[in-house]
Design an enzyme around this catalytic site. Sequence first.
Site, PDB file in Angstrom:
ATOM      1  N   GLU A   1     -66.378 -38.570   4.024  1.00  0.00           N
ATOM      2  CA  GLU A   1     -65.815 -37.246   3.745  1.00  0.00           C
ATOM      3  C   GLU A   1     -64.375 -37.376   3.250  1.00  0.00           C
ATOM      4  O   GLU A   1     -63.575 -38.121   3.819  1.00  0.00           O
ATOM      5  CB  GLU A   1     -65.849 -36.397   5.021  1.00  0.00           C
ATOM      6  CG  GLU A   1     -65.236 -35.018   4.876  1.00  0.00           C
ATOM      7  CD  GLU A   1     -65.294 -34.204   6.158  1.00  0.00           C
ATOM      8  OE1 GLU A   1     -65.018 -32.994   6.100  1.00  0.00           O
ATOM      9  OE2 GLU A   1     -65.607 -34.783   7.229  1.00  0.00           O
TER      10      GLU A   1
ATOM     11  N   LYS B   1     -68.343 -27.776   1.098  1.00  0.00           N
ATOM     12  CA  LYS B   1     -68.546 -27.425   2.499  1.00  0.00           C
ATOM     13  C   LYS B   1     -68.605 -25.910   2.679  1.00  0.00           C
ATOM     14  O   LYS B   1     -67.734 -25.181   2.212  1.00  0.00           O
ATOM     15  CB  LYS B   1     -67.431 -28.029   3.350  1.00  0.00           C
ATOM     16  CG  LYS B   1     -67.635 -27.848   4.851  1.00  0.00           C
ATOM     17  CD  LYS B   1     -66.484 -28.440   5.663  1.00  0.00           C
ATOM     18  CE  LYS B   1     -66.601 -29.930   5.822  1.00  0.00           C
ATOM     19  NZ  LYS B   1     -65.639 -30.443   6.850  1.00  0.00           N
TER      20      LYS B   1
ATOM     21  N   CYS C   1     -70.086 -33.318   7.459  1.00  0.00           N
ATOM     22  CA  CYS C   1     -69.535 -33.250   8.801  1.00  0.00           C
ATOM     23  C   CYS C   1     -70.237 -32.188   9.650  1.00  0.00           C
ATOM     24  O   CYS C   1     -71.447 -32.213   9.797  1.00  0.00           O
ATOM     25  CB  CYS C   1     -68.017 -33.026   8.722  1.00  0.00           C
ATOM     26  SG  CYS C   1     -67.123 -33.598  10.199  1.00  0.00           S
TER      27      CYS C   1
END
Length: 309
Positions: A46, A135, A169
């Site tokens: 990430e 995200k 994540c």
Amino acid sequence: MIHKKVKVGVIQATPSLFYIEKSVDLVVDWIKKGAEQDCELLLFPESFIPCYPRGLSYDAMIGRRTDKSRDQWLHYWENSIEENSIHTQRISEAIAEANLFVGLGVTERENVGGSLHCALWYFDNKGNLVGKHRKLKPTGLERYIWAESDGSTLTTIQTTIGKIGGLICWENYMPLARMSMYQKGIEIYLAPTADSRESWQSTMQHIALEGRCFVLAANQYVQKSDYPAEYQADLHDQPEVMCAGGSVIISPMGEVLAGPLWHQEGLLVAELDFSILAKSKLDFDVTGHYARPDVFDFKVNKQPDMRMV
């Protein structure tokens, strides 16, 4: 029928924190290392470009911003990456030369407006940027530096090595986000992360078993001394090892194929045997015989069709 086997690599590495040029150099170097290991797919952590700014608060407070926070934001913003840039071109050229697919975690700067997104970029083996996921919901103080995305970037890609997609994540804690990947028939699930807790291993194993897919999880290895000098005072109460890693590769049956890797940089390599993927569907198929569409109805707003590469 002959089931294919695909050799993949997961990179656990330290970026050149807050410096895009050197971070891109590292990306190119790791791509070369992956090619030397005959990898057909590589996953980076990430926000490997320019870094995951763990431990910094950006002087966040309700109702007020400071000059210091704006200066730190500017530093991060200037070193984030744009899609149409010389940095992206360098990465594309390295990928084309290496002839492998790449999932690259970046902080992406919009070229109109200037917002930042935590993103997963997908490159084909010709170096083309063929898709991206941004995200959906940055976690906690991440929302101060990263904008939110929507269903239009829940990207899945049909490639010669399999159906690829993934989440970033803590999006992997969102059951409906995971289901958006499963309903596209995901086979190789990419999970770049910044979570280095041991409990993350359980999450990755659960996703492999739930989705009956291969799971590749990549994290950075970062020490406090890796941060530029101007940030050291802000990190005085942080541990020396800021992120211990924990990168791993897991089979659709929940078996660990490589890793987890702790407290060092490295390249995890594993061969994905697609006959195991097929066998795993005997007793559980989340979008097939275990789906119960007579009970459940699931739709994702704006989710794109799978792209063919």
